[in-house]
Scaffold this motif. Structure first.
Motif, PDB file in Angstrom:
ATOM      1  N   ALA A  29     -15.970  84.254 -73.149  1.00  0.00           N
ATOM      2  CA  ALA A  29     -15.941  84.050 -71.700  1.00  0.00           C
ATOM      3  C   ALA A  29     -16.966  82.996 -71.291  1.00  0.00           C
ATOM      4  O   ALA A  29     -16.680  82.092 -70.501  1.00  0.00           O
ATOM      5  CB  ALA A  29     -16.231  85.367 -70.990  1.00  0.00           C
ATOM      6  N   ASN A  30     -18.145  83.103 -71.876  1.00  0.00           N
ATOM      7  CA  ASN A  30     -19.210  82.171 -71.539  1.00  0.00           C
ATOM      8  C   ASN A  30     -18.875  80.751 -71.987  1.00  0.00           C
ATOM      9  O   ASN A  30     -19.017  79.789 -71.227  1.00  0.00           O
ATOM     10  CB  ASN A  30     -20.489  82.651 -72.226  1.00  0.00           C
ATOM     11  CG  ASN A  30     -21.701  81.970 -71.677  1.00  0.00           C
ATOM     12  OD1 ASN A  30     -21.603  80.919 -71.094  1.00  0.00           O
ATOM     13  ND2 ASN A  30     -22.845  82.594 -71.857  1.00  0.00           N
ATOM     14  N   HIS A  31     -18.393  80.612 -73.200  1.00  0.00           N
ATOM     15  CA  HIS A  31     -18.075  79.276 -73.698  1.00  0.00           C
ATOM     16  C   HIS A  31     -16.931  78.656 -72.911  1.00  0.00           C
ATOM     17  O   HIS A  31     -16.931  77.454 -72.649  1.00  0.00           O
ATOM     18  CB  HIS A  31     -17.702  79.341 -75.179  1.00  0.00           C
ATOM     19  CG  HIS A  31     -18.902  79.365 -76.071  1.00  0.00           C
ATOM     20  ND1 HIS A  31     -20.118  78.899 -75.668  1.00  0.00           N
ATOM     21  CD2 HIS A  31     -19.063  79.795 -77.343  1.00  0.00           C
ATOM     22  CE1 HIS A  31     -20.993  79.039 -76.666  1.00  0.00           C
ATOM     23  NE2 HIS A  31     -20.375  79.592 -77.691  1.00  0.00           N
ATOM     24  N   LEU A  32     -15.956  79.489 -72.562  1.00  0.00           N
ATOM     25  CA  LEU A  32     -14.853  78.961 -71.761  1.00  0.00           C
ATOM     26  C   LEU A  32     -15.398  78.392 -70.454  1.00  0.00           C
ATOM     27  O   LEU A  32     -15.020  77.305 -70.031  1.00  0.00           O
ATOM     28  CB  LEU A  32     -13.863  80.074 -71.429  1.00  0.00           C
ATOM     29  CG  LEU A  32     -12.688  80.263 -72.375  1.00  0.00           C
ATOM     30  CD1 LEU A  32     -11.856  81.433 -71.922  1.00  0.00           C
ATOM     31  CD2 LEU A  32     -11.847  79.009 -72.440  1.00  0.00           C
ATOM     32  N   MET A  33     -16.288  79.171 -69.877  1.00  0.00           N
ATOM     33  CA  MET A  33     -16.818  78.725 -68.596  1.00  0.00           C
ATOM     34  C   MET A  33     -17.610  77.435 -68.735  1.00  0.00           C
ATOM     35  O   MET A  33     -17.505  76.545 -67.895  1.00  0.00           O
ATOM     36  CB  MET A  33     -17.714  79.809 -68.010  1.00  0.00           C
ATOM     37  CG  MET A  33     -17.239  80.264 -66.671  1.00  0.00           C
ATOM     38  SD  MET A  33     -18.184  81.652 -66.188  1.00  0.00           S
ATOM     39  CE  MET A  33     -18.909  81.063 -64.711  1.00  0.00           C
ATOM     40  N   SER A  34     -18.405  77.330 -69.777  1.00  0.00           N
ATOM     41  CA  SER A  34     -19.204  76.109 -69.856  1.00  0.00           C
ATOM     42  C   SER A  34     -18.384  74.943 -70.394  1.00  0.00           C
ATOM     43  O   SER A  34     -18.700  73.800 -70.102  1.00  0.00           O
ATOM     44  CB  SER A  34     -20.470  76.321 -70.676  1.00  0.00           C
ATOM     45  OG  SER A  34     -20.132  76.740 -71.951  1.00  0.00           O
ATOM     46  N   LEU A  35     -17.333  75.242 -71.155  1.00  0.00           N
ATOM     47  CA  LEU A  35     -16.461  74.154 -71.608  1.00  0.00           C
ATOM     48  C   LEU A  35     -15.697  73.579 -70.423  1.00  0.00           C
ATOM     49  O   LEU A  35     -15.661  72.370 -70.208  1.00  0.00           O
ATOM     50  CB  LEU A  35     -15.484  74.684 -72.663  1.00  0.00           C
ATOM     51  CG  LEU A  35     -14.519  73.689 -73.274  1.00  0.00           C
ATOM     52  CD1 LEU A  35     -15.286  72.627 -74.035  1.00  0.00           C
ATOM     53  CD2 LEU A  35     -13.556  74.380 -74.213  1.00  0.00           C
ATOM     54  N   GLY A  36     -15.106  74.472 -69.633  1.00  0.00           N
ATOM     55  CA  GLY A  36     -14.450  73.994 -68.416  1.00  0.00           C
ATOM     56  C   GLY A  36     -15.466  73.477 -67.432  1.00  0.00           C
ATOM     57  O   GLY A  36     -15.206  72.567 -66.661  1.00  0.00           O
ATOM     58  N   GLY A  37     -16.668  74.075 -67.516  1.00  0.00           N
ATOM     59  CA  GLY A  37     -17.698  73.736 -66.540  1.00  0.00           C
ATOM     60  C   GLY A  37     -18.171  72.308 -66.602  1.00  0.00           C
ATOM     61  O   GLY A  37     -18.754  71.822 -65.640  1.00  0.00           O
ATOM     62  N   ILE A  38     -17.915  71.615 -67.689  1.00  0.00           N
ATOM     63  CA  ILE A  38     -18.301  70.205 -67.741  1.00  0.00           C
ATOM     64  C   ILE A  38     -17.552  69.434 -66.662  1.00  0.00           C
ATOM     65  O   ILE A  38     -17.959  68.366 -66.241  1.00  0.00           O
ATOM     66  CB  ILE A  38     -18.027  69.611 -69.146  1.00  0.00           C
ATOM     67  CG1 ILE A  38     -18.695  68.244 -69.325  1.00  0.00           C
ATOM     68  CG2 ILE A  38     -16.549  69.459 -69.395  1.00  0.00           C
ATOM     69  CD1 ILE A  38     -20.178  68.296 -69.353  1.00  0.00           C
ATOM     70  N   GLY A  39     -16.446  70.034 -66.201  1.00  0.00           N
ATOM     71  CA  GLY A  39     -15.728  69.418 -65.088  1.00  0.00           C
ATOM     72  C   GLY A  39     -16.560  69.356 -63.824  1.00  0.00           C
ATOM     73  O   GLY A  39     -16.306  68.520 -62.970  1.00  0.00           O
ATOM     74  N   GLY A  40     -17.541  70.229 -63.701  1.00  0.00           N
ATOM     75  CA  GLY A  40     -18.375  70.183 -62.503  1.00  0.00           C
ATOM     76  C   GLY A  40     -19.144  68.895 -62.404  1.00  0.00           C
ATOM     77  O   GLY A  40     -18.903  68.094 -61.510  1.00  0.00           O
ATOM     78  N   PRO A  41     -20.072  68.633 -63.341  1.00  0.00           N
ATOM     79  CA  PRO A  41     -20.835  67.391 -63.244  1.00  0.00           C
ATOM     80  C   PRO A  41     -20.006  66.132 -63.410  1.00  0.00           C
ATOM     81  O   PRO A  41     -20.438  65.068 -62.974  1.00  0.00           O
ATOM     82  CB  PRO A  41     -21.875  67.510 -64.355  1.00  0.00           C
ATOM     83  CG  PRO A  41     -21.522  68.695 -65.137  1.00  0.00           C
ATOM     84  CD  PRO A  41     -20.602  69.533 -64.352  1.00  0.00           C
TER      85      PRO A  41
ATOM     86  N   VAL B 285      -9.412  80.899 -64.925  1.00  0.00           N
ATOM     87  CA  VAL B 285      -8.184  81.682 -65.073  1.00  0.00           C
ATOM     88  C   VAL B 285      -8.184  82.396 -66.422  1.00  0.00           C
ATOM     89  O   VAL B 285      -7.900  83.594 -66.518  1.00  0.00           O
ATOM     90  CB  VAL B 285      -6.954  80.762 -64.944  1.00  0.00           C
ATOM     91  CG1 VAL B 285      -5.694  81.514 -65.336  1.00  0.00           C
ATOM     92  CG2 VAL B 285      -6.838  80.239 -63.539  1.00  0.00           C
ATOM     93  N   ASP B 286      -8.543  81.671 -67.473  1.00  0.00           N
ATOM     94  CA  ASP B 286      -8.515  82.282 -68.807  1.00  0.00           C
ATOM     95  C   ASP B 286      -9.648  83.283 -68.994  1.00  0.00           C
ATOM     96  O   ASP B 286      -9.482  84.296 -69.687  1.00  0.00           O
ATOM     97  CB  ASP B 286      -8.587  81.192 -69.882  1.00  0.00           C
ATOM     98  CG  ASP B 286      -7.265  80.453 -69.974  1.00  0.00           C
ATOM     99  OD1 ASP B 286      -6.274  80.995 -69.445  1.00  0.00           O
ATOM    100  OD2 ASP B 286      -7.220  79.354 -70.540  1.00  0.00           O
ATOM    101  N   ARG B 287     -10.791  82.993 -68.359  1.00  0.00           N
ATOM    102  CA  ARG B 287     -11.897  83.939 -68.450  1.00  0.00           C
ATOM    103  C   ARG B 287     -11.495  85.259 -67.811  1.00  0.00           C
ATOM    104  O   ARG B 287     -11.895  86.330 -68.262  1.00  0.00           O
ATOM    105  CB  ARG B 287     -13.115  83.349 -67.754  1.00  0.00           C
ATOM    106  CG  ARG B 287     -14.306  84.269 -67.677  1.00  0.00           C
ATOM    107  CD  ARG B 287     -15.483  83.552 -67.081  1.00  0.00           C
ATOM    108  NE  ARG B 287     -16.622  84.428 -66.892  1.00  0.00           N
ATOM    109  CZ  ARG B 287     -16.929  85.011 -65.740  1.00  0.00           C
ATOM    110  NH1 ARG B 287     -16.170  84.810 -64.683  1.00  0.00           N
ATOM    111  NH2 ARG B 287     -17.988  85.785 -65.646  1.00  0.00           N
ATOM    112  N   ASP B 288     -10.693  85.135 -66.767  1.00  0.00           N
ATOM    113  CA  ASP B 288     -10.249  86.338 -66.076  1.00  0.00           C
ATOM    114  C   ASP B 288      -9.488  87.275 -67.003  1.00  0.00           C
ATOM    115  O   ASP B 288      -9.578  88.498 -66.858  1.00  0.00           O
ATOM    116  CB  ASP B 288      -9.351  85.947 -64.905  1.00  0.00           C
ATOM    117  CG  ASP B 288      -9.978  86.306 -63.581  1.00  0.00           C
ATOM    118  OD1 ASP B 288     -11.221  86.220 -63.513  1.00  0.00           O
ATOM    119  OD2 ASP B 288      -9.249  86.679 -62.656  1.00  0.00           O
TER     120      ASP B 288
END
Lengths: 170, 620, 369, 296
Positions: C108-120, C132-135
């Motif tokens: 869950a954490n890796h998914l979030m930070s992998l997708g999270g690169i979209g933030g910066p 969605v997948d973390r859910d």
């Protein structure tokens, strides 16, 4: 390296306190030293593969009037973890900074300084605030710090007046 | 009373002495007197609008200085005197803390007469004499400026010398051929000069380009403009570099077209007047000027490079040769004279209160100097060529000409300069006038009334010429009609027709005004907003007292376009090459110097000798 | 002149490029950072003091709030530390379940930070997909523990309740689902030319820097050191499952993302083995007497785990009372979050500050506690 | 005259409703791509209304206000010059150069207002925005000039007429259309060219200090500017005289830009410049060479 080999090594080279070496879990050791031997020991361990400093922390033994400093070292080579502990006087808590050995110690020491009031000689960040902003009381992680009285003293007691809220709504 | 150029120059040279003495007595009085004199010039030139006046100044000896004011040089005289007047008005208070105010006023009157003399000359010798007068007067004026001004002035002199020798040589060529220096005679015989015409053209146009600050001989502009006294910079950039444009105009448009017209050609075709190489030199100048201006940190140096770019537009317009291009180029002389004056005057005003032209030391001055800010804002909108101000009209005419001919490269570069100018003109706006006001300027005030007034005049003129471009274009169209160059049609005060389309600046201004007023009314109808102090900002949620974050470090001004500079930093700098060359040459001179001379003046003698040697080499 | 005139900027705490209430004061010259200073403390809740004032069992509800995105690691570390001091044995099945839970949390954490690169970097489709997948994983958590984020599931002596076969089947389905969708992430993020441009050679961490700052976890493994607590100091039953520790030789933002992506596969592999090999039996050792009056033996212990960001440990001291005498949380992002920012950020472009913080895994609550 | 005014008002309001609805719809599209449900189509109306009628908003001085008036005022003025299909309020003056430059007044006003707020983040954003403008305008100008040259007029209605006779420029100069489309993305500030307002880097840059009615005005300004920019592209490359046809083409162009943008990451500003000056500019020049070669 097995735990026993490390114990042998330490027994040979380090002036630890008698009987304090203990394997408290697989691949994890701890031992206690005199305050003055600490830096030499840490240097020795670093030379012998313990390249990573995981943490530094402090325990307040108020009954013995002592602070216990704990240094957690990790060796990847030997796959071992060592806790090096030492006691310092609680009334005049001073220690030599190990920033030159592990730069990362800078902030651990600063934090201990902030929360316990231990002064690390050689660390430039000593009087700076890290986490606590505008703190003017006793270092808060000391055992004799009482959060309840601090908060009573610092913040006015607010009582939620539900009648006033109801009036506002109307 | 009938004014002539001659009488004006007479009066100017007499008054220069009086003004010198007056200024010694009282700076303000002297400056007011200068202002009145230049105001008189403006008035005199204005009433000369529709007449042709020829006048003389008798020199001891056989030769007379001859002058003429007619429709061919009237626009130059007019804008020249306007800028002189405005900067003199500015100097009433601006000279206060100036050490050698008397000499300053004396020299600026001389410069004033030289402006009349150059633009109003009826023969090449007169033109040359006043040209040199201007050079020497400006040399002393420039060296009154900042610390580095002396070496800058020397460099300026050096470049001017080159241009002067080129001109002398050209004049002798002409004289040998036609036996006269008179412009009319040269123009009438222009067709018969075919064997020396090429050389003449190169000599004079090169001299013009040097004075005009066009690439590749623009290098003197940065140091000279950057270090000259602030008030003088506006004259230097507004008028004196237009001398170069004037020469280019004479040799590219006036002589050939006049000759053809007198030969009875009903319409001078564009091909006969176009000089592609010159046009490309102008284009390169636009690019170099723009890119260099973006990189400047000094307010005045930035404007100096923008002058390089705009000199490029003028040369491009004139040399491209079609009716609308020439119209655009010549009207750009007006536009740039006004905007350069506006920009330099606001820079001078800023210097007056802050004592610096380094942009990263300032900020937020709009709170203290609204008039200066307005002047600068209007000037840069015009510089960037945004409607409804004057800059748009001239640039639009140049674009129309370029597109109609289908010359993509030049069109592209013209747009390049225009879009690029947004970048460099915005930098002072953001870093000097907007943003956080440093504490050290908390107590500054707007400049005195004379400065405000002179800036207001420039601003109003820029707006008027933009909204009603016919005031600016009609005199130039008159020239083109007299020279049988097919030109654009202009209807009423503001409606311009070209081959491609039409433009009504007044309509644009009205529509813009309607939109603006509508929005403003809407704004005030909605709920009132709360005004906050300048340091009450979004600081990402950090609680920052003003103490920990002074305005000085909370203002984005240093390296404003760092990322853009990174894109162009590979580009070689011509100045750097010149400097390397200069270092080598000066080492050579040092050796000679050590052998033959000791110091100082010999350097200048060497310049002359070497230049003459170079000229001789060209001759034979 | 002398003094460099630089622009003071505040990156956080309320800034779109910053996760968590944490602030970095940066000084910028043009667009290059010349000086950086971390300013933690906005999220300081005094956990260490609070724990000293609560029972051993009460603390379970407290500690997982140390880090939001990966709470389970706290429960596990706390419970294991208590068990080590007390010398308690944990039932075999509970250990397997703990591994499963920890690995799910890691995914869950890796998914979030992998997708999270979209933030910066502005690729907002990334985080949305990842959430969605973390859910899906949170759904499984809900089924196992009854809670979606703060589970309070791993307790001293085992886990709170057993996992049914049905849930395991659902879990397998979710894993298949995620595994099938991972190539999409690869296409969207890792193979995106602009993301590559924004992350390759950006926020570089050299091995020397990593060693001197004490950085662990993915940032260290990207420099070529294969230090992973699960391999080097196996806890629970990590020595009984097979998995690889992916490493690369050059620690830039892109390679760190790449490692996260690889580790998701490894975690899936581990969970599959857990489901396959998990023995049956009881899942919780009964505590002697009343849990609220439970006294833990006198002693101290440091227990460390591999969190998604690196070595995560608890140092606990018991004086034999009903409450811990001292608890120290070694947050995984402490080194890079303080010393790393001070030493590593200067020289970075302003555009890359958020990427630096994001891929180095600076987690504010671990620093503040 | 009265007729003109009524027409102008209807035109402005019509353009507003159309574009705001469309951008609401585009949010729906993006939401679907991101596996979300998304807000309602009328969300942008609610947003603008809420912002305009908010009782509190912060002003940072006169320039801050003045820039906003200048920005929205000049954008509305530009809109009045803009033709729709074959119709224009002032057919004689629908001049593309005037439109491009008048639009710049809006940008200048906004930039001035943003920097006038005194926030350095806004200043950084503006410096980036100007740099980006420098980057995307050049390739666009090359293509626009090419079209003006072919149509022998810079009047947009004449350009549309030229296309009804000779076919869409989209087909006769596909490379040019691609270049202009990429430039359009930059003009609209769609990713990967949203560097000036990069939230994670400079906290939305120029917009950082706006609130209440100021932000509402800027949103309206943005919608109008979008209408002008997308409309310009449609007119230059898919010109036809029917208004309905214009709107349909407009929707296609706009929604496709939004869709592309939703799977793009943000470039750094110097990379934006390098990109535009390497590829679109090169292609634009190639297109110019091809077109001229075919014609002569």
């Amino acid at each position: 390296m097995k735990e026993q080999e490390l114990i042998d090594l330490i027994e040979k080279h380090v002036k630890y306190e008698e009987g304090s070496i203990e394997v408290y879990a697989p691949r994890k050791l701890k031992f206690i030293l005199k305050k003055d031997d600490l830096v030499d020991t840490l240097l020795f361990l670093k030379r012998n593969g313990f390249v990573q400093l995981s943490f530094i922390t402090c325990v307040d033994w108020i009954k013995d009037n002592k602070f216990e400093l704990v240094y957690g070292l990790v060796s990847w080579e030997h796959k071992l973890t060592v806790l090096v502990k030492t006691f310092i006087d609680r009334d005049n808590p001073k220690m030599i900074s190990i920033m030159d050995i592990w730069p990362t110690a800078k902030y651990y020491e600063q934090e201990i300084n902030e929360f316990f009031g231990v002064y690390f000689e050689g660390n430039p960040n000593m009087s700076k605030e890290l986490i606590l902003e505008n703190w003017d009381s006793m270092p808060p992680l000391r055992k004799d710090f009482d959060p309840q009285s601090y908060s009573n003293e610092k913040f006015e007691i607010r009582i939620y007046d539900y009648k006033m809220e109801d009036k506002k709504k109307k | 009373m009938a004014f002539t150029i001659g009488s004006l120059i007479y009066s100017g040279s007499i008054f220069s002495v009086i003004i010198y003495l007056l200024t010694r007595f009282s700076v303000k009085l002297g400056s007011i007197f200068t202002t009145v004199l230049f105001g008189l010039y403006v008035y005199a030139i204005y009433i000369l609008k529709d007449s042709v006046s020829i006048s003389f100044i008798h020199l001891p000896g056989a030769y007379n200085l001859t002058f003429k004011a007619d429709l061919f040089n009237w626009p130059f005289l007019m804008i020249g005197t306007i800028v002189l007047f405005v900067s003199a008005l500015f100097s009433i208070h601006g000279l206060k803390s100036f050490k050698s105010a008397a000499s300053f006023n004396f020299l600026s009157v001389l410069v004033g007469t030289s402006v009349l003399g150059v633009f109003g000359a009826n023969d090449l010798l007169t033109l040359f004499i006043f040209w040199e007068l201007m050079t020497w007067a400006s040399f002393f004026l420039v060296s009154m400026g900042k610390k580095e001004a002396r070496s800058a002035a020397l460099f300026f002199l050096f470049m001017s010398m080159i241009s002067a020798y080129l001109m002398i040589y050209g004049m002798f060529l002409v004289y040998n051929k036609v036996g006269s220096f008179s412009l009319d005679v040269i123009a009438n015989n222009w067709g018969d000069l075919s064997d020396i015409r090429g050389r003449l053209f190169v000599l004079f146009v090169l001299a013009g380009l040097i004075k005009g600050g066009v690439w590749p001989v623009h290098v003197w502009l940065r140091t000279t403009h950057g270090n000259a006294p602030n008030i003088f910079s506006s004259v230097l950039s507004g008028i004196l570099i237009k001398f170069g444009s004037f020469i280019v105009y004479l040799f590219v448009v006036f002589f050939p077209a006049f000759y053809l017209t007198t030969k009875g050609v009903s319409s001078v075709g564009a091909e006969k007047l176009s000089h592609p190489i010159l046009a490309y030199i102008g284009a390169i100048s636009i690019m170099i000027g723009t890119l260099s201006a973006i990189r400047q940190n000094d307010f005045k140096k930035l404007i100096a490079f923008s002058s390089v770019s705009h000199a490029g537009y003028i040369v491009l317009g004139i040399a491209f040769g079609t009716g609308s291009a020439i119209l655009g180029g010549l009207s750009h002389i007006w536009v740039h004279a006004l905007t350069a004056a506006g920009m330099f005057l606001s820079a001078a005003a800023v210097y007056y209160v802050t004592g610096t032209t380094n942009m990263d030391e300032m900020g937020g001055l709009v709170r203290k100097m609204p008039i200066t800010f307005t002047t600068y804002l209007v000037a840069i909108i015009s510089v960037a060529g945004i409607p409804p101000l004057a800059g748009f009209v001239s640039k639009w005419l140049i674009y129309q000409a370029l597109i109609a001919k289908g010359n993509y490269l030049l069109t592209f570069i013209a747009f390049f300069g225009s879009v690029g100018s947004f970048l460099y003109v915005f930098r002072p706006l953001a870093t000097v006038f907007l943003g956080q006001l440093p504490h050290k300027y908390d107590s500054v005030k707007e400049v005195p009334w004379s400065m405000q007034l002179s800036m207001l005049i420039v601003t109003i003129l820029t707006i008027v010429f933009g909204v009603f471009p016919s005031f600016m274009l009609k005199p130039i169209i008159r020239i083109e009609e007299a020279l049988s160059i097919p030109t654009v049609k202009i209807e009423g005060y503001s409606n311009i027709y070209t081959m491609l389309t039409q433009l009504d600046m007044f309509l644009v201004a009205i529509i813009f005004g309607i939109g603006f007023i509508f929005v403003t009314i809407l704004f005030f109808l909605l709920a009132k907003s709360t005004k906050v102090e300048q340091y009450e900002q979004y600081t990402a949620g950090e609680i920052v007292q003003e103490i920990s974050t002074t305005p000085e470090i909370y203002h984005y001004s240093k390296n404003y376009y760092r990322s853009f500079e990174r894109v162009i930093e590979w580009a070689p700098s011509l100045e750097e090459y010149y400097r390397i060359a200069a270092r080598h040459i000066s080492r050579f001179y040092d050796i000679l110097d050590g052998i033959i001379f000791k110091s100082g003046i010999p350097m200048y003698v060497w310049f002359i000798t070497i230049t003459i040697l170079v000229l001789l080499l060209i001759r034979w | 002149m002398g003094e460099i005139k630089a622009l003071q900027l505040f990156h956080g705490p309320n800034h779109p490029g910053m996760h968590g209430n944490f602030s970095v004061h940066i000084k910028v010259d043009g667009d290059i950072v010349v000086e950086a200073e971390a300013n933690p403390g906005m999220l300081h809740r005094g956990f260490e003091k609070l724990m000293e004032r609560r029972n051993w069992m009460q603390n379970i509800a407290l500690i997982l709030r140390v880090c939001v995105v990966e709470p389970d690691i706290n429960e596990a570390a706390y419970s294991m530390a208590v068990e080590t001091i007390e010398g308690m044995d944990v039932p075999e099945r509970a250990q397997w379940i703990r591994v499963m839970i920890l690995e799910m949390a890691r995914i869950a954490n890796h998914l979030m930070s992998l997708g999270g690169i979209g933030g910066p970097t502005g690729l907002y489709t990334g985080p949305n997909w990842a959430l969605v997948d973390r859910d899906l994983i949170l759904d499984i958590f809900e089924k196992i523990t009854g809670a979606r984020v703060y589970h309070m599931y791993i307790v001293p002596g085992g886990v709170r309740q057993d996992v049914t076969d049905e849930i395991l089947k659902d879990l397998e389905k979710v894993l298949d689902d995620i595994e099938k969708r991972l190539p999409e992430y690869r296409e969207l993020i890792l193979e995106h030319p602009i993301i590559q441009k924004r992350t390759k050679n950006i926020a570089v961490l050299t091995r020397d820097q990593a060693l001197s700052w004490g950085v662990t976890g993915i940032a260290l493994r990207a420099t070529g050191v294969d230090y992973d607590v699960r391999k080097y100091d196996p806890y629970l039953v990590y020595d009984k499952v097979e998995f690889d520790v992916p490493t690369v030789d050059f620690s830039d933002a892109y390679n760190r993302l790449w490692l996260k992506y690889q580790e998701i596969y490894q975690s899936i592999r581990i969970i599959r083995q857990v489901i396959e090999k998990m023995p049956s039996g009881k899942v919780r050792e009964k505590l002697p007497g009343n849990a609220l009056k439970w006294r833990v033996k006198k002693g101290d212990a440091y227990v460390k785990l591999e969190s998604a960001r690196g070595e995560f440990g608890y140092y606990m001291v018991s004086d034999g009372g009903t409450k811990p005498y001292r608890v120290f949380v070694r947050g995984a992002s402490y080194p890079q979050g303080l010393l790393g920012i001070e030493k590593g950020l200067p020289g970075t472009r302003l555009e890359d500050v958020a990427i630096w913080l994001d891929t180095m895994g600076v987690c504010a609550p671990e620093i503040d506690r | 005259m009265v007729n003109m005014i009524i027409l102008a008002v209807v035109f402005v309001i019509g353009a507003f409703i159309f574009q705001v609805t469309l951008s609401g719809f585009s949010r729906k599209v993006v939401a679907r791509i991101q596996k979300r449900r998304g807000p309602t189509v009328f969300q942008n109306f609610y947003d603008i209304g809420k912002l305009l009628f908010k009782e509190s908003s912060i002003s940072h001085g006169f320039i801050f206000d003045f820039g906003i008036w200048m920005a929205l005022g000049s954008t509305i003025a530009t809109l009045l010059f803009m033709p729709v299909g074959g119709w224009a309020l002032m057919p004689k003056y629908a001049n593309i150069i005037v439109i491009i430059y008048l639009l710049a007044v809006g940008s200048l006003g906004m930039a001035m207002s943003a920097v006038g707020s005194g926030n350095p983040l806004a200043s950084i954003g503006v410096s980036r925005a100007l740099t980006q403008m420098f980057a995307y305008e050049l390739p666009f100008v090359v293509i626009a000039v090419l079209i003006i040259y072919l149509a022998k007029s810079s009047n947009i209605l004449k350009i549309i007429e030229y296309q009804t006779q000779n076919g869409w420029n989209l087909f006769s100069m596909p490379i040019g259309a691609l270049v202009a489309y990429i430039s359009l993305m930059g003009m609209l500030g769609k990713k990967p060219f949203d560097t000036p307002i990069a939230p994670a880097e400079i906290a939305s840059g120029p917009l950082v200090e706006y609130s209440g009615k100021y932000l509402g005005f800027l949103m309206i300004q943005h919608e109008f500017a979008t209408f002008i920019e997308v409309g310009l592209f449609v007119h230059l490359f898919m010109g036809s005289t029917s208004i309905i046809g214009f709107l349909i083409k407009y929707i296609i162009v706009y929604i496709s830009a939004v869709m592309i943008s939703s799977v793009m990451a943000r470039l750094k500003i110097d990379e934006v410049v390098k990109f535009y000056w390497r590829w679109p500019l090169g292609l634009a020049i190639l297109q110019a060479i091809i077109t001229l070669g075919v014609r002569f």
